[in-house]
Design an enzyme around this catalytic site. Structure first.
Site, PDB file in Angstrom:
ATOM      1  N   LEU A  18      -1.664   3.658   2.718  1.00  0.00           N
ATOM      2  CA  LEU A  18      -0.491   4.519   2.912  1.00  0.00           C
ATOM      3  C   LEU A  18      -0.482   5.624   1.869  1.00  0.00           C
ATOM      4  CD1 LEU A  18       2.073   1.576   3.185  1.00  0.00           C
ATOM      5  CD2 LEU A  18       1.153   2.948   5.088  1.00  0.00           C
ATOM      6  N   ASP A  60      -4.554  -1.042   0.750  1.00  0.00           N
ATOM      7  CA  ASP A  60      -3.744  -0.763  -0.443  1.00  0.00           C
ATOM      8  C   ASP A  60      -3.789  -1.891  -1.476  1.00  0.00           C
ATOM      9  OD1 ASP A  60      -2.516   1.826  -0.210  1.00  0.00           O
ATOM     10  OD2 ASP A  60      -1.340   1.062   1.473  1.00  0.00           O
ATOM     11  N   GLU A  65       0.116  -4.648  -8.377  1.00  0.00           N
ATOM     12  CA  GLU A  65       1.440  -4.772  -9.008  1.00  0.00           C
ATOM     13  C   GLU A  65       2.557  -5.016  -8.000  1.00  0.00           C
ATOM     14  OE1 GLU A  65       3.625  -2.292 -12.314  1.00  0.00           O
ATOM     15  OE2 GLU A  65       3.571  -1.149 -10.468  1.00  0.00           O
ATOM     16  N   ASP A  66       2.381  -4.507  -6.786  1.00  0.00           N
ATOM     17  CA  ASP A  66       3.475  -4.593  -5.814  1.00  0.00           C
ATOM     18  C   ASP A  66       3.662  -5.992  -5.232  1.00  0.00           C
ATOM     19  OD1 ASP A  66       4.240  -1.922  -6.050  1.00  0.00           O
ATOM     20  OD2 ASP A  66       2.515  -1.319  -4.848  1.00  0.00           O
ATOM     21  N   ARG A  85       1.367  -4.158   4.139  1.00  0.00           N
ATOM     22  CA  ARG A  85       1.017  -4.732   2.841  1.00  0.00           C
ATOM     23  C   ARG A  85       1.475  -6.179   2.658  1.00  0.00           C
ATOM     24  NH1 ARG A  85       1.480  -1.200  -2.290  1.00  0.00           N
ATOM     25  NH2 ARG A  85       0.017  -2.875  -2.821  1.00  0.00           N
ATOM     26  N   ARG A 131      11.145   0.805  -0.213  1.00  0.00           N
ATOM     27  CA  ARG A 131      10.370  -0.428  -0.123  1.00  0.00           C
ATOM     28  C   ARG A 131      11.196  -1.666  -0.534  1.00  0.00           C
ATOM     29  NH1 ARG A 131       4.767   0.848  -0.286  1.00  0.00           N
ATOM     30  NH2 ARG A 131       4.579   2.776   0.900  1.00  0.00           N
ATOM     31  N   HIS A 164       8.241   4.504  -6.108  1.00  0.00           N
ATOM     32  CA  HIS A 164       8.838   3.320  -6.733  1.00  0.00           C
ATOM     33  C   HIS A 164       9.585   3.737  -8.003  1.00  0.00           C
ATOM     34  CE1 HIS A 164       5.383   1.072  -4.680  1.00  0.00           C
ATOM     35  NE2 HIS A 164       6.465   0.466  -4.245  1.00  0.00           N
ATOM     36  N   CYS A 251       0.478   0.321 -11.182  1.00  0.00           N
ATOM     37  CA  CYS A 251       0.246  -0.391  -9.918  1.00  0.00           C
ATOM     38  C   CYS A 251      -1.074  -1.123  -9.873  1.00  0.00           C
ATOM     39  CB  CYS A 251       0.225   0.544  -8.716  1.00  0.00           C
ATOM     40  SG  CYS A 251       0.908   2.117  -8.933  1.00  0.00           S
TER      41      CYS A 251
HETATM   42  C1  CIR Z   1       1.563   2.298  -1.028  1.00  0.00           C
HETATM   43  O1  CIR Z   1       2.068   3.281  -0.465  1.00  0.00           O
HETATM   44  O2  CIR Z   1       2.072   1.188  -0.976  1.00  0.00           O
HETATM   45  C2  CIR Z   1       0.281   2.508  -1.816  1.00  0.00           C
HETATM   46  N1  CIR Z   1      -0.516   3.483  -1.193  1.00  0.00           N
HETATM   47  C3  CIR Z   1       0.592   2.914  -3.240  1.00  0.00           C
HETATM   48  C4  CIR Z   1       1.305   1.844  -4.012  1.00  0.00           C
HETATM   49  C5  CIR Z   1       1.574   2.240  -5.420  1.00  0.00           C
HETATM   50  N2  CIR Z   1       2.168   1.180  -6.122  1.00  0.00           N
HETATM   51  C6  CIR Z   1       3.018   1.329  -7.136  1.00  0.00           C
HETATM   52  O3  CIR Z   1       3.432   2.436  -7.442  1.00  0.00           O
HETATM   53  N3  CIR Z   1       3.463   0.227  -7.739  1.00  0.00           N
END
Ligand code: CIR
Length: 256
Positions: A18, A60, A65-66, A85, A131, A164, A251
């Site tokens: 994404l 992704d 971290e997410d 995700r 999110r 985020h 991340c």
């Molecule tokens: C997303 O849109 O989920 C990934 N392309 C990028 C996630 C970045 N994560 C973060 O800032 N903790």
């Protein structure tokens, strides 16, 4: 003090993830080089790495971290807000199960991305974003309270240019926050020393204090100078390929 970090190599189809950045397709070879340098920097900070193999099913998934919130007292597996995700959590669950005696989970209808969670010692700022929804934020807040951590919410849904909360906020320790201009007046931050990041350097706000160093995206001299003037030893890292996919420094790892 962080002793451990989990990282995951970017997959060859990393560019299918994404993004809203509009900076073009990432170059896989350069992403690997940048990821290697990131891992080396964490090791230089004294952290032991768990390096996970790439997961091509989840483009992704290098943004580990997410998928979890890890603290000194517990870990919680998230329920990422982007449907593509959600499946990333399973393998992180397996890794964390060997490191934590009890794991907790964000449950439906809650959604939460680790990138929205900023720990400042015993307080957690929880971003409400596209999110992380209010149900997810409340679940985490209750869990934190049961472990004697406090928390407060920061609604970033109207803040332009950040995915985020931690895209615009970082905690350095010493009661000091790095914060983008558009969040500077948030009332939750008024008792902290603030290092302001100008709109031109907004991407660099996502810096990470790891033990004696601060990892910072390369190419943002104003913020880097401010941090050095405050006595921090900065480690600049090339992040261009991750920036193309809306990812920042924090991340790319789970640190604890
Ligand atoms: C997303 O849109 O989920 C990934 N392309 C990028 C996630 C970045 N994560 C973060 O800032 N903790």
């Amino acid at each position: 003090m962080s002793t451990h970090a989990i990282v995951r190599r970017p997959t060859v189809n990393f560019g299918e993830g994404l993004t809203t950045a509009g900076l073009g397709a990432p170059h896989y070879g350069r992403a690997i080089e940048q990821h290697n340098a990131y891992c080396a920097a964490l090791e230089r900070c004294g952290v032991t790495l768990t390096l996970l193999e790439a997961e091509p099913r989840y483009p992704d998934s290098t943004f580990v971290e997410d998928t979890a919130v890890v603290t000194e007292r517990f870990a919680v597996l998230t329920r990422p807000g982007a449907p593509s995700r959600v499946g990333e959590v399973k393998s992180i669950n397996n890794v964390l199960a060997s490191l934590y005696s009890t794991l907790h989970f964000i449950r439906e209808p809650g959604t939460l991305d680790g990138g929205d969670i900023c720990q400042a010692d015993n307080h957690f700022f929880i971003g409400i974003s596209n999110r992380t929804n209010e149900a997810g934020a409340r679940q985490l807040s209750e869990l934190l309270a049961s472990f004697n951590y406090s928390s407060s919410f920061v609604d970033i849904r109207q803040v332009e240019g950040i995915l985020h909360l931690k895209s615009g906020l970082a905690y350095l320790g010493d009661n000091r926050l790095v914060v983008i201009d558009s969040l500077v007046r948030h009332k939750g931050f008024c008792n902290y020393d603030l290092v302001r990041v100008t709109p031109a350097e907004q991407y660099a706000a996502n810096c990470v204090r790891v033990n004696g160093h601060v990892l910072i995206a390369a190419g943002y001299p104003v913020l880097e100078r401010s941090l050095r003037n405050l006595g921090y030893e900065t480690l600049p890292l090339e992040m261009s390929e991750f920036q193309k996919m809306d990812g920042g420094l924090s991340c790319l790892s789970l640190r604890f």
